[in-house]
Structures are given as structure tokens and as C-alpha cells.
Design a protein around this motif. Structure first.
Motif, short mmCIF file in Angstrom:
data_model
loop_
_atom_site.label_atom_id
_atom_site.label_comp_id
_atom_site.label_asym_id
_atom_site.label_seq_id
_atom_site.Cartn_x
_atom_site.Cartn_y
_atom_site.Cartn_z
N ARG A 29 19.14 34.39 60.56
CA ARG A 29 18.19 34.35 59.45
C ARG A 29 17.61 35.74 59.18
O ARG A 29 17.37 36.10 58.04
CB ARG A 29 17.07 33.35 59.75
N TYR B 107 23.71 27.88 55.79
CA TYR B 107 22.26 27.69 55.86
C TYR B 107 21.76 26.53 55.02
O TYR B 107 20.73 25.94 55.35
CB TYR B 107 21.54 28.98 55.42
N ASP C 272 17.09 26.13 53.72
CA ASP C 272 16.91 27.27 54.61
C ASP C 272 16.91 28.58 53.84
O ASP C 272 16.11 29.48 54.12
CB ASP C 272 18.01 27.30 55.67
N ILE D 48 14.06 31.44 53.67
CA ILE D 48 14.32 32.87 53.92
C ILE D 48 13.88 33.69 52.71
O ILE D 48 13.26 34.74 52.85
CB ILE D 48 15.82 33.10 54.23
#
Length: 97
Positions: free
Chosen positions: A30, A59, A63, A67
Motif C-alpha cells: 500500500r 487491491y 482499498d 490509499i
């Protein structure tokens, strides 16, 4: 720009003169993705379609949205708006590979 690399997922213009190619192994964490988003935000980097396919598969949009919120690349209120930004970005960059 050294874009003749088959497996290049993204490209950053620095360090000069050749820049940096990003491959799958460069986008495993990440933190690496957040750093790339940071570079994209200041127009130093671009993510290619192959890179987006990997990022979404690896991801997921939830996600990636999280991020993105840390990076503050796209100002989005929710995942659906984030997807719209990503779709637009992908359309704008699809001919650069």
C-alpha cells in the motif's frame, strides 16, 4: 520516456534522464501505491492500463479509494466518485502506452 518495456505498469519522469519504470513488484505494498499516487498528483508519474488492471485486481476499489484518501490525489467523497475519476483518467491515458 522509456515506454517500450512490456511489463511496465507506470512511469515516473524522475530521476532524469531516463525516469523510472514501475513493474508489478514495485506496487506490492500500500505504501508503494500511495507513493505512486503522490507522484501522479504532482504530474510526475502516469499509471498505464496494465497498471490499473493490476491495482484493481490486487487491491480492489475500496482499498485504492482508501490509499487515494491518504495520498489526496483525487478529491472524492466516495468509492463511486473515485471510480468515475479513475475511468476518466484511464480514458485520457490509454493511448500513451
Amino acid at each position: 520516456m522509456n515506454l517500450n518495456q512490456k511489463d511496465c505498469f507506470a512511469y515516473r519522469i524522475y530521476p532524469e534522464p531516463n525516469g523510472t519504470n514501475y513493474y508489478q513488484s514495485d506496487l506490492i505494498t500500500r505504501e508503494q501505491v500511495e507513493r505512486l499516487f503522490d507522484y501522479c498528483q504532482i504530474l510526475e508519474a502516469i499509471i498505464f492500463e496494465k497498471g490499473w488492471i493490476f491495482l484493481v485486481n490486487n487491491y480492489g476499489f475500496e482499498d485504492l479509494f482508501s490509499i487515494n484518501n491518504k495520498s489526496e490525489w483525487f478529491e472524492c467523497n466516495d468509492v463511486e466518485e473515485f471510480k468515475e475519476y479513475i475511468d476518466s483518467y484511464r480514458n485520457d491515458t490509454k493511448n500513451l502506452e
